[in-house]
Design a protein around this motif. Structure first.
Motif, short mmCIF file in Angstrom:
data_model
loop_
_atom_site.label_atom_id
_atom_site.label_comp_id
_atom_site.label_asym_id
_atom_site.label_seq_id
_atom_site.Cartn_x
_atom_site.Cartn_y
_atom_site.Cartn_z
N SER A 8 0.83 -1.20 0.00
CA SER A 8 0.00 0.00 0.00
C SER A 8 0.86 1.25 0.00
N ASN A 9 1.93 1.25 0.78
CA ASN A 9 2.81 2.41 0.85
C ASN A 9 3.51 2.66 -0.48
N ILE A 10 3.88 1.58 -1.18
CA ILE A 10 4.50 1.73 -2.49
C ILE A 10 3.54 2.41 -3.44
N LYS A 11 2.27 1.96 -3.43
CA LYS A 11 1.27 2.53 -4.32
C LYS A 11 1.07 4.00 -4.03
N ASN A 12 0.96 4.35 -2.75
CA ASN A 12 0.73 5.74 -2.39
C ASN A 12 1.91 6.62 -2.77
N THR A 13 3.14 6.12 -2.58
CA THR A 13 4.33 6.88 -2.95
C THR A 13 4.36 7.14 -4.45
N PHE A 14 4.02 6.12 -5.24
CA PHE A 14 3.98 6.26 -6.70
C PHE A 14 2.97 7.32 -7.11
N MET A 15 1.77 7.25 -6.56
CA MET A 15 0.72 8.19 -6.95
C MET A 15 1.02 9.61 -6.51
N GLN A 16 1.79 9.76 -5.45
CA GLN A 16 2.15 11.10 -4.98
C GLN A 16 3.03 11.82 -6.00
N LYS A 17 3.71 11.07 -6.85
CA LYS A 17 4.58 11.67 -7.86
C LYS A 17 3.81 12.13 -9.09
N ILE A 18 2.57 11.67 -9.23
CA ILE A 18 1.78 11.99 -10.41
C ILE A 18 1.21 13.40 -10.31
N LYS A 19 1.46 14.19 -11.34
CA LYS A 19 0.94 15.55 -11.40
C LYS A 19 -0.02 15.76 -12.58
N ASN A 20 0.04 14.84 -13.55
CA ASN A 20 -0.78 14.96 -14.76
C ASN A 20 -1.43 13.62 -15.06
N ILE A 21 -2.66 13.65 -15.56
CA ILE A 21 -3.36 12.42 -15.94
C ILE A 21 -3.94 12.58 -17.34
N ILE A 22 -3.62 11.62 -18.21
CA ILE A 22 -4.19 11.56 -19.55
C ILE A 22 -5.20 10.42 -19.56
N PHE A 23 -6.44 10.74 -19.88
CA PHE A 23 -7.51 9.75 -19.90
C PHE A 23 -7.82 9.30 -21.32
N ASP A 24 -8.00 8.01 -21.50
CA ASP A 24 -8.68 7.50 -22.68
C ASP A 24 -10.16 7.84 -22.52
N TYR A 25 -10.93 7.74 -23.61
CA TYR A 25 -12.35 8.08 -23.54
C TYR A 25 -13.26 6.85 -23.51
N GLY A 26 -13.18 6.02 -24.56
CA GLY A 26 -14.06 4.86 -24.65
C GLY A 26 -13.79 3.83 -23.58
N ASN A 27 -14.82 3.49 -22.81
CA ASN A 27 -14.77 2.51 -21.72
C ASN A 27 -13.86 2.91 -20.56
N VAL A 28 -13.48 4.17 -20.52
CA VAL A 28 -12.90 4.78 -19.33
C VAL A 28 -13.85 5.85 -18.83
N ILE A 29 -14.35 6.67 -19.74
CA ILE A 29 -15.31 7.73 -19.41
C ILE A 29 -16.66 7.47 -20.10
N PHE A 30 -16.61 7.18 -21.38
CA PHE A 30 -17.80 6.98 -22.21
C PHE A 30 -17.97 5.48 -22.45
N ALA A 31 -19.08 4.91 -22.00
CA ALA A 31 -19.30 3.47 -22.15
C ALA A 31 -19.52 3.10 -23.61
#
Length: 226
Positions: A8-31
């Protein structure tokens, strides 16, 4: 118990480094549901539908449409030729092609607004003019939105870029135009092959394993959303 805390700590440390997120659209946002369009195209007379159009592979006709190499009119002519039915109308073909587009579930747009408060967010979609026109019309009618611009700093669609995922150049263009540090940028997609292309561009990646209506819970489970 100690192992769980360590992971869990590894996951949290990794995500703390993220400043930008690129999203796909189909089946991530739009079904979307590929099976519906497979059935619709089959009814138009398309043979060998599983290899002609699938989630992980399809005829070059679709690649050419997604990269803007052919027009919607040329795409429709291609469908008529493969179906061996010149009488198919534009409306019939568009209805079959658009039948995979389900929509955005209640609450999903609010999730995007929430995540935008803490990250620079972007959209990167393999798309095409026929689907794009349908989606814009859908957003206006069902969600009173002109487009997706309010949810992202910039939105990228393959048919406008003349590039498509998983080619590394499409990710590099997004990185370059927005001055992103790939090590601090997370790309979320539901297709493993698209993640492999993103990794070649140096991006961090995350496979979407939930349905789009569960996007909020998915982001929370990864430590990206409170």
């Amino acid at each position: 118990m100690q192992c769980y805390i360590f992971v869990s700590n590894i996951k949290n440390t990794f995500m703390q480094k993220i400043k930008n997120i690129i999203f796909d659209y189909g089946n991530v946002i739009f079904a979307i549901d590929f099976r519906i369009t497979q059935n619709s195209l089959k009814q138009l007379g398309i043979p060998n539908i599983e290899t002609f159009f699938g989630h992980t592979g399809h005829h070059n006709l679709f690649n050419d449409l997604e990269t803007g190499l052919i027009t919607p009119a040329q795409f429709r002519d291609g469908i008529r030729e493969i179906a061996q039915n010149s009488a198919l109308t534009d409306a019939q073909i568009d209805a079959a092609w658009n039948s995979l587009l389900i929509g955005v579930q209640p609450g999903t747009h609010q999730v995007l607004l929430e995540i935008k408060k803490n990250y620079r967010t972007f959209l990167l979609s393999n798309n095409n003019q026929i689907h794009y026109d349908y989606i814009i019309d859908y957003l206006k009618k069902e969600h009173q939105l002109e487009n997706n611009d309010s949810f992202f700093e910039n939105s990228y669609y393959s048919h406008f870029m003349k590039l498509r995922k998983p080619h590394v150049e499409i990710y590099e263009q997004v990185i370059r135009e927005n001055n992103l540090n790939p090590a601090e940028t997370l790309f979320i997609d539901d297709t493993p092959g698209h993640l492999e292309g993103a990794k070649k561009a140096g991006l961090q990646t995350l496979l979407m394993t939930e349905k789009p209506e569960n996007l909020g819970a998915f982001l929370k489970s990864k430590g990206l959303l409170v």
